[in-house]
Structures are given as C-alpha cells and as structure tokens.
Design a protein around this motif. Sequence first.
Motif, PDB file in Angstrom:
ATOM      1  N   ASP A  17      42.581  54.720  47.684  1.00  0.00           N
ATOM      2  CA  ASP A  17      41.922  53.906  48.423  1.00  0.00           C
ATOM      3  C   ASP A  17      41.501  52.471  47.612  1.00  0.00           C
ATOM      4  N   ILE A  18      41.623  52.695  46.316  1.00  0.00           N
ATOM      5  CA  ILE A  18      41.306  51.473  45.454  1.00  0.00           C
ATOM      6  C   ILE A  18      42.631  50.354  45.579  1.00  0.00           C
ATOM      7  N   HIS A  19      43.580  51.016  45.516  1.00  0.00           N
ATOM      8  CA  HIS A  19      44.907  50.184  45.802  1.00  0.00           C
ATOM      9  C   HIS A  19      44.998  49.469  46.810  1.00  0.00           C
ATOM     10  N   MET A  24      43.723  44.314  50.187  1.00  0.00           N
ATOM     11  CA  MET A  24      42.741  43.689  51.139  1.00  0.00           C
ATOM     12  C   MET A  24      42.164  42.426  50.407  1.00  0.00           C
ATOM     13  N   LEU A  25      41.764  42.548  49.308  1.00  0.00           N
ATOM     14  CA  LEU A  25      41.091  41.746  48.284  1.00  0.00           C
ATOM     15  C   LEU A  25      41.966  40.428  48.265  1.00  0.00           C
ATOM     16  N   CYS A  26      43.368  40.781  47.924  1.00  0.00           N
ATOM     17  CA  CYS A  26      44.386  39.727  47.617  1.00  0.00           C
ATOM     18  C   CYS A  26      44.496  38.869  48.849  1.00  0.00           C
ATOM     19  N   TRP A  27      44.626  39.796  50.082  1.00  0.00           N
ATOM     20  CA  TRP A  27      44.718  38.945  51.238  1.00  0.00           C
ATOM     21  C   TRP A  27      43.621  38.186  51.805  1.00  0.00           C
ATOM     22  N   VAL A  49      45.809  51.378  56.893  1.00  0.00           N
ATOM     23  CA  VAL A  49      44.372  51.099  57.000  1.00  0.00           C
ATOM     24  C   VAL A  49      44.220  50.437  58.429  1.00  0.00           C
ATOM     25  N   SER A  50      42.978  50.462  58.972  1.00  0.00           N
ATOM     26  CA  SER A  50      42.960  50.113  60.302  1.00  0.00           C
ATOM     27  C   SER A  50      42.320  48.426  60.208  1.00  0.00           C
ATOM     28  N   THR A  51      42.714  47.872  61.292  1.00  0.00           N
ATOM     29  CA  THR A  51      42.133  46.459  61.327  1.00  0.00           C
ATOM     30  C   THR A  51      40.502  46.323  61.094  1.00  0.00           C
ATOM     31  N   ARG A  52      39.880  47.348  61.690  1.00  0.00           N
ATOM     32  CA  ARG A  52      38.379  47.495  61.635  1.00  0.00           C
ATOM     33  C   ARG A  52      37.935  47.485  60.278  1.00  0.00           C
ATOM     34  N   THR A  53      38.642  48.414  59.580  1.00  0.00           N
ATOM     35  CA  THR A  53      38.305  48.580  58.194  1.00  0.00           C
ATOM     36  C   THR A  53      38.541  47.394  57.369  1.00  0.00           C
ATOM     37  N   ILE A  54      39.604  46.615  57.556  1.00  0.00           N
ATOM     38  CA  ILE A  54      39.695  45.558  56.762  1.00  0.00           C
ATOM     39  C   ILE A  54      38.549  44.556  57.116  1.00  0.00           C
ATOM     40  N   PHE A  66      32.442  41.762  45.660  1.00  0.00           N
ATOM     41  CA  PHE A  66      33.875  41.909  45.270  1.00  0.00           C
ATOM     42  C   PHE A  66      34.059  43.359  44.673  1.00  0.00           C
ATOM     43  N   ASN A  67      33.141  44.332  44.743  1.00  0.00           N
ATOM     44  CA  ASN A  67      33.075  45.488  43.979  1.00  0.00           C
ATOM     45  C   ASN A  67      34.049  46.319  44.957  1.00  0.00           C
ATOM     46  N   LEU A  68      35.039  46.916  44.450  1.00  0.00           N
ATOM     47  CA  LEU A  68      35.619  47.674  45.586  1.00  0.00           C
ATOM     48  C   LEU A  68      35.603  49.378  45.451  1.00  0.00           C
ATOM     49  N   GLU A  69      34.504  49.485  44.947  1.00  0.00           N
ATOM     50  CA  GLU A  69      33.961  50.848  45.196  1.00  0.00           C
ATOM     51  C   GLU A  69      33.155  51.230  46.323  1.00  0.00           C
TER      52      GLU A  69
END
Length: 106
Positions: A17-19, A24-27, A49-54, A66-69
């Motif tokens: 998930d973190i990867h 997602m953060l990069c995009w 990953v779904s579009t909605r999740t993004i 920006f915390n990815l947890e």
Amino acid sequence: MQQTTTKEEICQNWPSDIHIRHLMLCWYKRGVKATRASAEINEAYENGVSTRTIQRWFQRFQEGDFNLEDRPRSGRPQQIDDDKLVETNPRYTTSELAEILNCSRL
C-alpha cells in the motif's frame, strides 16, 4: 514451455500500500489528474488501485496531509495481534483460527 506463477509469488511481488501511495503522491506532485494516475498505475499493476481511492488521496494531499499511513479509525481497537497469532503457527487453517478466535470462518 510457459512457466506458471503461483498465487504466493504474485502476492510476494505485489506492491505494498505504501508503494502505491508513493506513486499517487508522485502523480499528485506532477499535477496529473486522478484518472490518468489510475490508468498509469493500473497499467503497471493490474487492478492496483481504483480511481476513487486515488481521488481520496489526492484530496488528502490537497489539504496538506502528505502522511502516507492510514488515519486512525473510529470504533473499538483490535485486541488480537494477528501477526503474532500467525507467527505461532503459520499453517493454521481457517477452521483452526476460527476456533481459537471464537468466531465464524466467514
């Protein structure tokens, strides 16, 4: 001869998930729309990953988080350490785990 891939091999090579969240953060930082980010990620990792999740993560980034947890969830916290339980015997069947945990296999 074509080599088959086992489910275990697929799971070991699947991104965490973190990867995915780093992607997602990069995009997001590049100013890419969620739909395009979804298409790109899913091209590399089928059904990654779904579009909605993004979209939800992009909203979080937009808010300055920006915390990815995962955020803490409401409700009663889990009282069983799943990892520790499996470490004691990784070969438990679902029936055995259900009996130990006093719950349904479903």
